[in-house]
Write a protein that holds these residues in place. Structure first.
Motif, mmCIF file in Angstrom:
data_model
loop_
_atom_site.group_PDB
_atom_site.id
_atom_site.type_symbol
_atom_site.label_atom_id
_atom_site.label_comp_id
_atom_site.label_asym_id
_atom_site.label_seq_id
_atom_site.Cartn_x
_atom_site.Cartn_y
_atom_site.Cartn_z
ATOM 1 N N UNK A 1 4.061 -4.434 4.824
ATOM 2 C CA UNK A 1 2.836 -3.898 5.419
ATOM 3 C C UNK A 1 2.055 -3.047 4.428
ATOM 4 N N UNK A 2 2.753 -2.269 3.623
ATOM 5 C CA UNK A 2 2.080 -1.529 2.557
ATOM 6 C C UNK A 2 1.455 -2.526 1.588
ATOM 7 N N UNK A 3 2.219 -3.567 1.254
ATOM 8 C CA UNK A 3 1.712 -4.595 0.345
ATOM 9 C C UNK A 3 0.483 -5.292 0.928
ATOM 10 N N UNK A 4 0.537 -5.611 2.215
ATOM 11 C CA UNK A 4 -0.602 -6.279 2.859
ATOM 12 C C UNK A 4 -1.825 -5.365 2.882
ATOM 13 N N UNK B 1 7.791 6.913 4.278
ATOM 14 C CA UNK B 1 6.833 6.064 3.569
ATOM 15 C C UNK B 1 6.858 6.347 2.067
ATOM 16 N N UNK B 2 6.944 7.611 1.716
ATOM 17 C CA UNK B 2 7.041 7.970 0.299
ATOM 18 C C UNK B 2 8.295 7.412 -0.329
ATOM 19 N N UNK B 3 9.399 7.451 0.403
ATOM 20 C CA UNK B 3 10.656 6.904 -0.111
ATOM 21 C C UNK B 3 10.544 5.396 -0.324
ATOM 22 N N UNK B 4 9.875 4.706 0.597
ATOM 23 C CA UNK B 4 9.687 3.258 0.452
ATOM 24 C C UNK B 4 8.922 2.956 -0.833
ATOM 25 N N UNK B 5 7.830 3.667 -1.044
ATOM 26 C CA UNK B 5 7.013 3.436 -2.231
ATOM 27 C C UNK B 5 7.800 3.777 -3.491
ATOM 28 N N UNK C 1 8.379 1.021 -6.273
ATOM 29 C CA UNK C 1 7.622 1.134 -7.517
ATOM 30 C C UNK C 1 8.509 1.534 -8.691
ATOM 31 N N UNK C 2 9.398 2.495 -8.471
ATOM 32 C CA UNK C 2 10.214 3.004 -9.587
ATOM 33 C C UNK C 2 11.630 2.446 -9.608
#
Length: 187
Positions: free
Chosen positions: A103-106, A156-160, A164-165
């Protein structure tokens, strides 16, 4: 097309979009992977965007069912379940097929807020936030909306961060911060 064939098409598209991206994945690749003819695809979906919306509905259902079951299996009380959300996220991050949040990607690929795909992603996030709110209210905090929003943002921050990292400890660090927020909320 029988429902199972349609389901196979949606599941194939979900896997490809999740792994390779929505714009980067063409209809021809989805058709080749699923074994469905182009005419059959367009009998059920008027456009690629319509297929993406079906994919997001499927992903929402699968993810939220998995997430809530996982949290409820891990913990008995609402307070414990608030913390267990981060354990469930950690399990997801460690899975071999983790490619961030569909969903973040979309939302990133379809950035306009009035785009139906972006709106579908926002709807999913609202439903997840609602689950945090239910847990916060059941735990007895005086401000369930505030605590839910804060814990949701940590998740949400943990998902990103994990995506990403590659930080597989992102959920653990978020859980440590969540413990402080939950304590500050009087729980």
């Amino acid at each position: 097309m029988p429902a199972s064939r349609r389901d196979h098409l949606v599941d194939t598209a979900l896997e490809l979009f999740y792994r390779e991206g929505y714009h980067a994945t063409g209809i021809d690749k989805i058709l080749a992977e699923s074994g469905v003819a182009k005419m059959t695809l367009y009998n059920h979906f008027k456009s690629k965007d319509e297929l993406i919306l079906a994919v997001l509905r499927r992903r929402d259902e699968k993810f939220r069912n998995w997430f809530m079951r996982n949290v409820e299996k891990r913990a008995k009380t609402p307070r414990q379940r608030l913390l267990a959300t981060f354990d469930a996220l950690g399990e997801w991050f460690a899975s071999k097929d983790f490619s961030g949040c569909a969903f973040i990607n979309a939302a990133a690929e379809f950035a306009r807020h009035d785009n139906p795909i972006h709106a579908s992603a926002a709807e999913h996030k609202g439903l997840v936030l609602g689950y945090f709110r239910e847990l916060a209210a059941a735990a007895g905090t005086g401000e369930p909306d505030v605590l839910a929003r804060r814990l949701f943002l940590l998740g949400e921050g943990a998902i990103v961060d994990a995506h990403v990292t590659g930080n597989l400890d992102a959920a653990t660090h978020a859980k440590e911060a969540a413990e402080i927020l939950i304590g500050d909320a009087g729980l």
